[in-house]
Design an enzyme around this catalytic site. Structure first.
Site, PDB file in Angstrom:
ATOM      1  N   ASP A 209       0.827  -1.201   0.000  1.00 23.61           N
ATOM      2  CA  ASP A 209       0.000   0.000   0.000  1.00 23.61           C
ATOM      3  C   ASP A 209       0.867   1.259   0.000  1.00 23.61           C
ATOM      4  O   ASP A 209       1.897   1.318   0.684  1.00 23.61           O
ATOM      5  CB  ASP A 209      -0.896  -0.006   1.249  1.00 23.61           C
ATOM      6  CG  ASP A 209      -1.795   1.203   1.318  1.00 23.61           C
ATOM      7  OD1 ASP A 209      -2.722   1.294   0.494  1.00 23.61           O
ATOM      8  OD2 ASP A 209      -1.575   2.064   2.197  1.00 23.61           O
ATOM      9  N   GLU A 251      13.514 -15.600  -0.883  1.00 19.83           N
ATOM     10  CA  GLU A 251      13.711 -16.777  -0.028  1.00 19.83           C
ATOM     11  C   GLU A 251      12.526 -17.743  -0.135  1.00 19.83           C
ATOM     12  O   GLU A 251      12.681 -18.952   0.051  1.00 19.83           O
ATOM     13  CB  GLU A 251      13.868 -16.360   1.430  1.00 19.83           C
ATOM     14  CG  GLU A 251      15.117 -15.562   1.753  1.00 19.83           C
ATOM     15  CD  GLU A 251      15.130 -15.141   3.210  1.00 19.83           C
ATOM     16  OE1 GLU A 251      14.501 -15.841   4.052  1.00 19.83           O
ATOM     17  OE2 GLU A 251      15.744 -14.101   3.525  1.00 19.83           O
TER      18      GLU A 251
END
Length: 538
Positions: A209, A251
């Site tokens: 956001d 990851e």
């Protein structure tokens, strides 16, 4: 808790269709009038049948809901109105079983004033370490009675609020949303930890956001119109933040989509470099009027600004902040601008619906990924909310001039003849539904071959089946004035007639899908779009 995902090498996000769920208004499972995770879980088969690839949830975290959940009190807890963390984990797993990925919403610019950090800052007082996580400053003027600077708000109203000890704190949105200090290492570490928290629970991605607002000019210098750099939009320090976030996402094989409102194409593209965000929302397309020249330029500009960094474009017609497509396209001004939203703007809903159907085929045929806001597949118009039921702070902070965003957030109609159209059983919905919405309900549209829902289901099925759709090249074709026509690989053609007269179709051997009836002479009616199989598949 689910085990961390092994790193993924597929690039599903480059051409995915991602459905936006506003949890408060999607489906209510416990009958209290507010949508919740139980309601979403019960409706997951609907989303799978619709044919989308992923579901993006606007904030479901613990929140006072001053700004629809974008005032987060705890990023690791589900708001009790929506359910529990255990339910969120079940939802993620159940969605995965239906081949639906989940994207969560992170709000890094600010937190709720009820967040533990801000409560600690208020209690600790001036000069404390706790206040360094935010932007607390003494005021200007003889007695500190004036705000520290003149920065404009992202909403209407002031951007500084004074606390009883005399200091002021910065909030680019409401006073209940204090801005975080992104120069503070604890702020950066906390958000990386939050990202890991959700990736470890199986989410596929994160929507960011207000992604261009985080970093602030350290001097908090006054804003001057037209002077660069802007003191709080698109600061260069942001890119280091997103490079560190990208390392976390990599990851887990996770992806990002950023809410980046920037007019400068080159600076916009910097956020999409290979070591930063994967994608960003395309607001120029969302706000573009239903005009052939403007749309073509916007499409060309969008693809051109993404090309240097190899990122796919995203296409979206509406979201939880924007006037519904059917309503917007039925107006004299078919574009969108927050500054021009007003009560009582005349709308031709039949015209708007025709254009929205055509726009659906246009959008789904373009290269890249697509975001579909809940209810757009039903053709929902903007609802008129009674003044005494409006909840959006944008309305109140404008002094009542802006109607706010509640009109696009009204709970969905599922069953035409059920109370609250099947959204909930028991209490009244948190926002009132219009009395004439029965014909928009999912159950009625599911058995109507001419409905908006049927169109979306067919289009999404074809988009998935045709290898030429999604990410990849496109080529404009010669067309009559007011008509957009382009080819995708594999011999698929999209033609959209935005003129006031019927238009001829290019040579083709099959009509794959049409947004409305063709003329008796095979011409394309105004405000209608088709997908064709070219006469030659080259």
């Amino acid at each position: 808790m689910a085990a961390p995902h092994a790193p993924r090498t597929d690039d599903w996000w480059r051409d995915a269709v991602i459905y936006q769920v506003y949890p408060r208004s999607f489906a209510d499972g416990d009958g209290d009038g507010t949508g919740d995770l139980a309601g979403v879980r019960a409706r997951l088969p609907y989303l799978a049948e619709l044919g989308v690839d992923a579901v993006w949830f606007t904030p479901w975290y613990a929140s006072p809901l001053v700004d629809g959940g974008y005032d987060v009190a705890d990023y690791r807890a589900i708001d009790p109105a929506f359910g529990t963390l255990a339910e969120a984990e079940k939802l993620i797993a159940e969605a995965a079983a239906l081949d639906l990925r989940v994207i969560v919403d992170i709000v890094p610019n600010h937190v709720s004033d009820q967040h533990i950090w801000f409560q600690q800052a208020l209690a600790a007082g001036p000069g404390s370490a706790e206040r360094e996580r935010f932007h607390f400053r003494p005021g200007r003027g003889e007695n500190g009675e004036l705000p520290p600077n003149n920065w404009p708000s992202q909403f209407s109203g002031p951007t500084w609020t004074r606390v009883p000890d005399g200091e002021w704190y910065l909030h680019l949105f409401t006073p209940e949303q204090p801005d975080l200090n992104w120069a503070h290492p604890e702020v950066r570490q906390e958000h990386e930890d939050v990202l890991r928290f959700w990736f470890e629970r199986g989410v596929a991605g994160v929507r960011i956001d207000s992604a261009a607002l985080l970093a602030k000019d350290p001097a908090l210098a006054d804003f001057e119109e037209g002077v660069d750099p802007h003191p709080y939009i698109d600061q260069d320090e942001l890119h280091d933040v997103y490079r560190s976030w990208r390392a976390v996402a990599d990851e887990y094989g996770g992806v990002f989509v950023g809410e980046v409102w920037l007019p400068d194409a080159e600076r916009f593209a910097r956020y999409l470099r290979p070591d930063e965000l994967h994608t960003a929302f395309n607001f120029n397309f969302l706000s573009c009027p239903w005009e052939p020249g403007r749309l073509r330029r916007t499409i060309d500009d969008t693809l051109a600004e993404h090309a240097p960094v190899g990122a796919p474009a995203t296409w979206v017609l509406c979201n939880h902040d924007v006037t519904r497509t059917v309503t917007r396209y039925g107006r004299d001004d078919t574009g969108f601008d927050f500054a021009t939203k007003r009560f009582g703007t005349p709308t031709d809903l039949a015209l708007g619906a025709r254009r929205a159907r055509a726009a659906a085929l246009l959008t789904l045929a373009l290269p890249g990924s697509v975001y579909l806001y809940q209810g757009e597949e039903l053709g929902l118009p903007e609802a008129d909310i009674p003044l005494n039921r409006i909840q959006d702070p944008m309305h109140f902070r404008s002094g009542g001039i802006d109607p706010g965003r509640d009109g696009c957030r009204v709970p969905l109609p599922w069953e035409a003849d059920a109370p609250a159209y099947g959204f909930c059983a028991g209490a009244a919905p948190w926002l009132p539904q219009p009395e004439d919405w029965a014909h928009y309900a999912v159950d009625r549209q599911s058995v109507d071959a001419a409905s908006m829902l049927a169109l979306y289901r067919q289009a999404l099925r074809l988009r998935r089946a045709e290898p030429g759709f999604g990410d990849g090249p496109m080529r404009w074709l010669p067309a009559e004035e007011g008509v957009l026509a382009f080819a995708r690989p594999g011999g698929v053609i999209c033609v959209v007639n935005l003129s006031a007269a019927p238009a001829g179709l290019p040579p083709h051997r099959e009509l794959l899908l049409a947004s409305g009836p063709l003329g008796t002479d095979g011409t394309l009616a105004p405000d209608t779009a088709v997908w064709l199989r070219a006469a030659d598949d080259a």
